[in-house]
Structures are given as C-alpha cells and as structure tokens.
Design an enzyme around this catalytic site. Structure first.
Site, PDB file in Angstrom:
ATOM      1  N   SER A 110     -43.321   2.327  37.334  1.00 36.35           N
ATOM      2  CA  SER A 110     -43.815   1.440  38.395  1.00 36.35           C
ATOM      3  C   SER A 110     -42.709   0.499  38.846  1.00 36.35           C
ATOM      4  O   SER A 110     -41.845   0.099  38.044  1.00 36.35           O
ATOM      5  CB  SER A 110     -44.974   0.620  37.837  1.00 36.35           C
ATOM      6  OG  SER A 110     -45.297  -0.439  38.715  1.00 36.35           O
ATOM      7  N   TYR A 112     -49.182  -4.699  30.838  1.00 27.11           N
ATOM      8  CA  TYR A 112     -49.099  -3.429  31.575  1.00 27.11           C
ATOM      9  C   TYR A 112     -47.638  -3.111  31.906  1.00 27.11           C
ATOM     10  O   TYR A 112     -47.139  -2.012  31.658  1.00 27.11           O
ATOM     11  CB  TYR A 112     -49.940  -3.504  32.856  1.00 27.11           C
ATOM     12  CG  TYR A 112     -49.622  -2.402  33.848  1.00 27.11           C
ATOM     13  CD1 TYR A 112     -50.043  -1.100  33.622  1.00 27.11           C
ATOM     14  CD2 TYR A 112     -48.866  -2.657  35.000  1.00 27.11           C
ATOM     15  CE1 TYR A 112     -49.733  -0.081  34.522  1.00 27.11           C
ATOM     16  CE2 TYR A 112     -48.560  -1.652  35.901  1.00 27.11           C
ATOM     17  CZ  TYR A 112     -48.988  -0.366  35.654  1.00 27.11           C
ATOM     18  OH  TYR A 112     -48.668   0.641  36.536  1.00 27.11           O
ATOM     19  N   LYS A 147     -44.750   0.045  30.704  1.00 29.67           N
ATOM     20  CA  LYS A 147     -43.891   0.894  31.546  1.00 29.67           C
ATOM     21  C   LYS A 147     -42.426   0.751  31.118  1.00 29.67           C
ATOM     22  O   LYS A 147     -41.692   1.728  30.995  1.00 29.67           O
ATOM     23  CB  LYS A 147     -44.033   0.509  33.026  1.00 29.67           C
ATOM     24  CG  LYS A 147     -45.414   0.774  33.602  1.00 29.67           C
ATOM     25  CD  LYS A 147     -45.778   2.234  33.550  1.00 29.67           C
ATOM     26  CE  LYS A 147     -47.164   2.518  34.063  1.00 29.67           C
ATOM     27  NZ  LYS A 147     -47.671   3.855  33.707  1.00 29.67           N
TER      28      LYS A 147
HETATM   29  P1  NAD Z   1     -55.994   6.237  37.433  1.00 32.77           P
HETATM   30  O1  NAD Z   1     -56.617   5.284  36.499  1.00 32.77           O
HETATM   31  O2  NAD Z   1     -56.751   6.650  38.649  1.00 32.77           O
HETATM   32  O3  NAD Z   1     -55.592   7.577  36.648  1.00 32.77           O
HETATM   33  C1  NAD Z   1     -55.213   7.565  35.284  1.00 32.77           C
HETATM   34  C2  NAD Z   1     -55.930   8.723  34.594  1.00 32.77           C
HETATM   35  O4  NAD Z   1     -55.532   8.747  33.218  1.00 32.77           O
HETATM   36  C3  NAD Z   1     -57.454   8.570  34.622  1.00 32.77           C
HETATM   37  O5  NAD Z   1     -58.047   9.797  35.024  1.00 32.77           O
HETATM   38  C4  NAD Z   1     -57.809   8.240  33.153  1.00 32.77           C
HETATM   39  O6  NAD Z   1     -59.092   8.722  32.820  1.00 32.77           O
HETATM   40  C5  NAD Z   1     -56.683   8.932  32.399  1.00 32.77           C
HETATM   41  N1  NAD Z   1     -56.346   8.377  31.083  1.00 32.77           N
HETATM   42  C6  NAD Z   1     -56.053   7.087  30.779  1.00 32.77           C
HETATM   43  N2  NAD Z   1     -55.788   6.980  29.468  1.00 32.77           N
HETATM   44  C7  NAD Z   1     -55.898   8.218  28.922  1.00 32.77           C
HETATM   45  C8  NAD Z   1     -55.737   8.754  27.614  1.00 32.77           C
HETATM   46  N3  NAD Z   1     -55.443   7.980  26.567  1.00 32.77           N
HETATM   47  N4  NAD Z   1     -55.936  10.084  27.428  1.00 32.77           N
HETATM   48  C9  NAD Z   1     -56.256  10.880  28.459  1.00 32.77           C
HETATM   49  N5  NAD Z   1     -56.435  10.442  29.722  1.00 32.77           N
HETATM   50  C10 NAD Z   1     -56.256   9.111  29.952  1.00 32.77           C
HETATM   51  O7  NAD Z   1     -54.564   5.652  37.835  1.00 32.77           O
HETATM   52  P2  NAD Z   1     -53.563   6.084  38.989  1.00 32.77           P
HETATM   53  O8  NAD Z   1     -53.603   5.046  40.033  1.00 32.77           O
HETATM   54  O9  NAD Z   1     -53.779   7.505  39.347  1.00 32.77           O
HETATM   55  O10 NAD Z   1     -52.186   5.898  38.212  1.00 32.77           O
HETATM   56  C11 NAD Z   1     -51.588   6.968  37.504  1.00 32.77           C
HETATM   57  C12 NAD Z   1     -50.372   6.447  36.761  1.00 32.77           C
HETATM   58  O11 NAD Z   1     -49.476   5.859  37.704  1.00 32.77           O
HETATM   59  C13 NAD Z   1     -50.663   5.380  35.727  1.00 32.77           C
HETATM   60  O12 NAD Z   1     -49.822   5.579  34.615  1.00 32.77           O
HETATM   61  C14 NAD Z   1     -50.310   4.083  36.433  1.00 32.77           C
HETATM   62  O13 NAD Z   1     -49.936   3.071  35.549  1.00 32.77           O
HETATM   63  C15 NAD Z   1     -49.146   4.539  37.293  1.00 32.77           C
HETATM   64  N6  NAD Z   1     -48.950   3.683  38.475  1.00 32.77           N
HETATM   65  C16 NAD Z   1     -49.973   3.510  39.351  1.00 32.77           C
HETATM   66  C17 NAD Z   1     -49.812   2.689  40.459  1.00 32.77           C
HETATM   67  C18 NAD Z   1     -50.945   2.463  41.437  1.00 32.77           C
HETATM   68  O14 NAD Z   1     -50.828   1.578  42.287  1.00 32.77           O
HETATM   69  N7  NAD Z   1     -52.031   3.220  41.399  1.00 32.77           N
HETATM   70  C19 NAD Z   1     -48.587   2.037  40.659  1.00 32.77           C
HETATM   71  C20 NAD Z   1     -47.551   2.250  39.761  1.00 32.77           C
HETATM   72  C21 NAD Z   1     -47.749   3.093  38.660  1.00 32.77           C
HETATM   73  C1  UD1 Z   2     -50.179  -4.734  41.696  1.00 34.49           C
HETATM   74  C2  UD1 Z   2     -49.634  -5.097  40.345  1.00 34.49           C
HETATM   75  C3  UD1 Z   2     -48.566  -4.094  39.970  1.00 34.49           C
HETATM   76  C4  UD1 Z   2     -49.161  -2.687  39.968  1.00 34.49           C
HETATM   77  C5  UD1 Z   2     -49.771  -2.412  41.339  1.00 34.49           C
HETATM   78  C6  UD1 Z   2     -50.487  -1.112  41.381  1.00 34.49           C
HETATM   79  C7  UD1 Z   2     -49.924  -7.514  40.115  1.00 34.49           C
HETATM   80  C8  UD1 Z   2     -49.230  -8.834  40.070  1.00 34.49           C
HETATM   81  N1  UD1 Z   2     -49.127  -6.446  40.359  1.00 34.49           N
HETATM   82  O1  UD1 Z   2     -49.085  -4.741  42.606  1.00 34.49           O
HETATM   83  O2  UD1 Z   2     -48.041  -4.373  38.689  1.00 34.49           O
HETATM   84  O3  UD1 Z   2     -48.157  -1.719  39.691  1.00 34.49           O
HETATM   85  O4  UD1 Z   2     -50.716  -3.441  41.670  1.00 34.49           O
HETATM   86  O5  UD1 Z   2     -51.614  -1.108  40.576  1.00 34.49           O
HETATM   87  O6  UD1 Z   2     -51.122  -7.402  39.911  1.00 34.49           O
HETATM   88  N2  UD1 Z   2     -53.339  -9.345  48.047  1.00 34.49           N
HETATM   89  C9  UD1 Z   2     -54.119 -10.252  48.756  1.00 34.49           C
HETATM   90  N3  UD1 Z   2     -55.469 -10.210  48.564  1.00 34.49           N
HETATM   91  C10 UD1 Z   2     -56.077  -9.344  47.706  1.00 34.49           C
HETATM   92  C11 UD1 Z   2     -55.254  -8.418  46.989  1.00 34.49           C
HETATM   93  C12 UD1 Z   2     -53.886  -8.476  47.178  1.00 34.49           C
HETATM   94  O7  UD1 Z   2     -53.613 -11.054  49.532  1.00 34.49           O
HETATM   95  O8  UD1 Z   2     -57.309  -9.364  47.566  1.00 34.49           O
HETATM   96  C13 UD1 Z   2     -51.882  -9.362  48.281  1.00 34.49           C
HETATM   97  C14 UD1 Z   2     -51.040  -9.632  47.031  1.00 34.49           C
HETATM   98  O9  UD1 Z   2     -50.829 -10.996  46.872  1.00 34.49           O
HETATM   99  C15 UD1 Z   2     -49.749  -8.853  47.371  1.00 34.49           C
HETATM  100  C16 UD1 Z   2     -50.249  -7.662  48.212  1.00 34.49           C
HETATM  101  O10 UD1 Z   2     -51.525  -8.051  48.710  1.00 34.49           O
HETATM  102  O11 UD1 Z   2     -48.896  -9.631  48.183  1.00 34.49           O
HETATM  103  C17 UD1 Z   2     -50.396  -6.373  47.408  1.00 34.49           C
HETATM  104  O12 UD1 Z   2     -51.198  -6.625  46.268  1.00 34.49           O
HETATM  105  P1  UD1 Z   2     -51.694  -5.429  45.304  1.00 34.49           P
HETATM  106  O13 UD1 Z   2     -52.314  -4.354  46.138  1.00 34.49           O
HETATM  107  O14 UD1 Z   2     -52.534  -6.028  44.230  1.00 34.49           O
HETATM  108  O15 UD1 Z   2     -50.346  -4.823  44.723  1.00 34.49           O
HETATM  109  P2  UD1 Z   2     -49.157  -5.561  43.941  1.00 34.49           P
HETATM  110  O16 UD1 Z   2     -49.458  -6.953  43.622  1.00 34.49           O
HETATM  111  O17 UD1 Z   2     -47.897  -5.277  44.690  1.00 34.49           O
END
Ligand code: NAD
Ligand code: UD1
Length: 333
Positions: A125, A149, A153
């Site tokens: 991330s 969290y 990572k």
């Molecule tokens: P998500 O929660 O939708 O998907 C994660 C999946 O992993 C789920 O289906 C959950 O059931 C499964 N899971 C969790 N723990 C498990 C375990 N111990 N064994 C088996 N399955 C397990 O999340 P996502 O948004 O699809 O994110 C996927 C990955 O990307 C995560 O590692 C997350 O941290 C990373 N990531 C996501 C974002 C984002 O904004 N969505 C941003 C940066 C990184």
């Molecule tokens: C957040 C997490 C980041 C994670 C990512 C994806 C935090 C501090 N960071 O990123 O670690 O990898 O989600 O899961 O939680 N905002 C509003 N109103 C809202 C929600 C968000 O103004 O109700 C603003 C936030 O202040 C930010 C932007 O929207 O400026 C994006 O927010 P968000 O979607 O939560 O993502 P990140 O904070 O970038």
C-alpha cells in the site's frame, strides 16, 4: 496454462483480478476464509467471464490447512491479497491485525517454499510512504508506518526482502496501491463495505443513494489547491490488470521489487465529489468537518517504474471510475 492461486480472491480487488486472470486463460484457485467477503462473488465472477475460479475455503492462519493445500496442488504463482485492511480498526484490535496479516503471510510463504512455488505478487500500500515524504512518491523513498495496518504492510515487505536475500529462487513483486475505487463495468462486482464506510468513494456512494445525509469533508485547510486532501484514485480494473503484468515480470526476474500502482494524478476530495455528482446526475450535500487524524495533505504516485518495468499504466479517468462505482451502487443498494 498457468495455475495461479489468489489469496483473498473473493474480496474487492481480488475478485477483479480473478476476472482478468480467467480472461487471460489462467487456471485460478481462490483461497479465502470469507471474513470480509461472500461466496456469491464467485457466481458473479462466473457470470462476467463464463468461467468459474476454483475455491478452497481456508484461513491462511491455519498452518496445517495451508500446508495441506500446497502439498496437494501444483501452483505456478500466488497473488496474495488476503489481509485485514481497516486503518481505524487496526488501532483498536492491533493483535488481530498483526496475527492475521503476518501469521497468514508466514504460513503462506513457508508452504509455498516447501513445495517449490517461489513466485508471489503482494498487495502492499502507498501507506508505507508514511507522513514525511513529498508526493510524487517514488519506490526508493524511505518507508514507515503510523498505524498497525501500515506496519503489517511494512513488515511484510521486509519479510519478502529477507526471504529473497536468503534464496535466489524467490521472486517477489510488492505492489504499492494508491486509492483503488470504481467497480467492474458490468456492475456485478465492486466494493460494498459493511456499516458506515471509512473511505471516501464508498461514503459518497451512500450519500448519492440517500442512505447517508451528507459527506463530511475532513479538512479544507490543507496546503492543496482547494484546501481538501489530494489522493491518487485508480480504477480497480486498471489495478487488477497491473497484477497480470507483475506476474509476467516475476517470471523473468528474481529477488524483491516494490512498484507503485497509481495514475500519477492527484484529485481533491471536492473534485471527487463533483465527478461523482456528474456520474449520478445529482447534487450531493457536504459539510466541512475537522481533519481526520493520521491523514496527509497530498498523496500521489510516480508511476514511471510500473511503466518501464511492468509495461503497465492506468487508463481510466476519474469520471469513469465514479460512473462505474455508481452503476455498481445502483445494482446493489
Ligand atoms: P477485501 O477485504 O475486500 O479483500 C480481502 C480478502 O481477504 C477478503 O475476501 C477476506 O475474506 C480475505 N481474507 C482476509 N484474511 C484472510 C485469511 N487469514 N485467510 C484467508 N482469507 C482472508 O480487501 P481489498 O480491498 O480487496 O484489499 C486486498 C488487499 O489489498 C489487502 O491486503 C489490502 O490491505 C490491500 N490494499 C487495499 C487497498 C484498498 O484501498 N482497498 C489499498 C492498499 C492495499
Ligand atoms: C485510507 C487509509 C490507507 C489505506 C486506504 C485504503 C487512513 C488514514 N488511510 O487511505 O492507509 O491504504 O484508505 O483502504 O485511513 N475523506 C473525507 N471524508 C470521508 C472519507 C475520506 O473527506 O468521509 C477524505 C480523506 O481525508 C482523504 C480522502 O478523502 O483526504 C481519501 O480518504 P480515504 O478514501 O479514506 O483514503 P486514504 O485516507 O487515502
């Protein structure tokens, strides 16, 4: 035909990646315990692509079950999405986060290594860039974390680096995602968090369909063009495609490498809100609220390493991302 294992493949990003893998002709097996997803997602994937991924319902923290899987299947590579991902929750239940994300990854790596599967793409991330770097973020900047969290990572990247250094047969690509949003254009799969969303676009979607009264804009006094936070929003389908490019790269290169997956463009909270208004054809109410703890003013990628190394770049613009999010929301409200 390659056999690709997708941990967390039923989740938001994993499900979109499974669609791309199946479309490319790969055999796909999902390992998921459904702690944050539903088995029905596999039906939706099959509806989109006409092929169904295999499924083994399994918790990666179950060492025996994970070992048993790799002992009985031949796997070419793993894409490792499985993990817990809510920043706020990780501060409330840190041990659950450390256990799930770290133990799960250690079990996975041990079993893979024991059975000769040494290629892995990891969901990292942009959170690893912490609070002290200035955007655009490049992969060589120092990394840090501000919450459990983020630490998971950071620690997993370190574990992958150390593992690669210990054995030259391993090939790891850690993909540092910026802010994935949107949904598959079919509207069949997307992001539907339980309860009140923490992230911006899922929250706006609930305002647009009338389930929440207004958006709280967390701060309008940042050092950004309109004072609201700037992020690099990337379409989840573009992001998913990046994993296939990373797999191809991992086939040719050994060792560890970290690569940003972002567009390289920043958008402010108000710009996202206005793009969503255009997508859904409504005016969306908002109020200015205090800054959210832990937020930085500006985060966006330098995406050039992905372009040169993985031959990948994001294609979708913000309006398309918002339209696809709205299309999914309309089908699932
Ligand atoms: P998500 O929660 O939708 O998907 C994660 C999946 O992993 C789920 O289906 C959950 O059931 C499964 N899971 C969790 N723990 C498990 C375990 N111990 N064994 C088996 N399955 C397990 O999340 P996502 O948004 O699809 O994110 C996927 C990955 O990307 C995560 O590692 C997350 O941290 C990373 N990531 C996501 C974002 C984002 O904004 N969505 C941003 C940066 C990184
Ligand atoms: C957040 C997490 C980041 C994670 C990512 C994806 C935090 C501090 N960071 O990123 O670690 O990898 O989600 O899961 O939680 N905002 C509003 N109103 C809202 C929600 C968000 O103004 O109700 C603003 C936030 O202040 C930010 C932007 O929207 O400026 C994006 O927010 P968000 O979607 O939560 O993502 P990140 O904070 O970038």
């Amino acid at each position: 035909m390659r056999h690709i294992v997708v941990t967390g493949g039923a989740g938001f990003i994993g499900s979109h990646c499974c669609v791309e893998l199946l479309e490319a002709g790969d055999q796909v097996t999902i390992l998921d315990n459904f702690c944050n997803s539903k088995p029905e997602t596999l039906d939706r994937i099959a509806e989109i692509i006409g092929k169904r991924p295999d499924l083994v319902e399994l918790d990666l923290c179950d060492e025996q079950a994970t070992e048993q899987f790799f002992a009985t299947h031949t796997v070419d590579a793993v894409i490792h999405f499985a993990g817990l991902k809510a920043v706020g929750e990780s501060c409330q239940i840190p041990l659950t986060y450390y256990h799930n994300n770290l133990t799960g990854t250690l079990n996975l790596l041990r079993s893979m290594g024991a059975h000769g599967c040494k290629r892995l793409v990891f969901s990292s991330s942009a959170t690893v860039y912490g609070m002290n770097n200035t955007a655009p973020f490049t992969e060589d900047m120092p990394t840090s974390a501000t919450n459990p969290y983020g630490w998971t990572k950071q620690m997993i990247e370190q574990i992958l680096m150390d593992t690669a250094a210990s054995d030259p047969e391993w090939s790891f690509v850690a993909l540092r995602y910026f802010n994935p949003i949107g949904a598959h254009p079919s509207g069949l799969i997307g992001e539907d968090p339980n309860g009140i969303p923490n992230n911006l676009v899922p929250y706006i979607a609930k305002v647009a369909c009338g389930q929440l009264a207004h958006l709280n804009v967390f701060g309008n006094d940042y050092d950004t063009p309109d004072g609201t936070g700037v992020r690099d929003y990337i379409h989840v389908v573009d992001l998913a495609k990046g994993h296939l490019c990373a797999l191809d790269y991992a086939e040719t290169a050994a060792g560890f490498c970290a690569v940003n997956l972002g567009t390289g463009n920043g958008a402010s909270v108000l710009e996202v809100l206005h793009a969503y208004e255009e997508a859904c054809g409504k005016t969306l109410p908002y109020v200015i609220a205090p800054r959210r703890a832990g937020d930085i003013a500006t985060s966006y990628a330098d995406p050039s390493k992905a372009k040169t190394l993985l031959r990948w770049e994001a294609k979708s613009d913000l309006l398309t991302m918002c339209k696809d999010s709205w299309n999914f929301t309309l089908k699932h409200q």
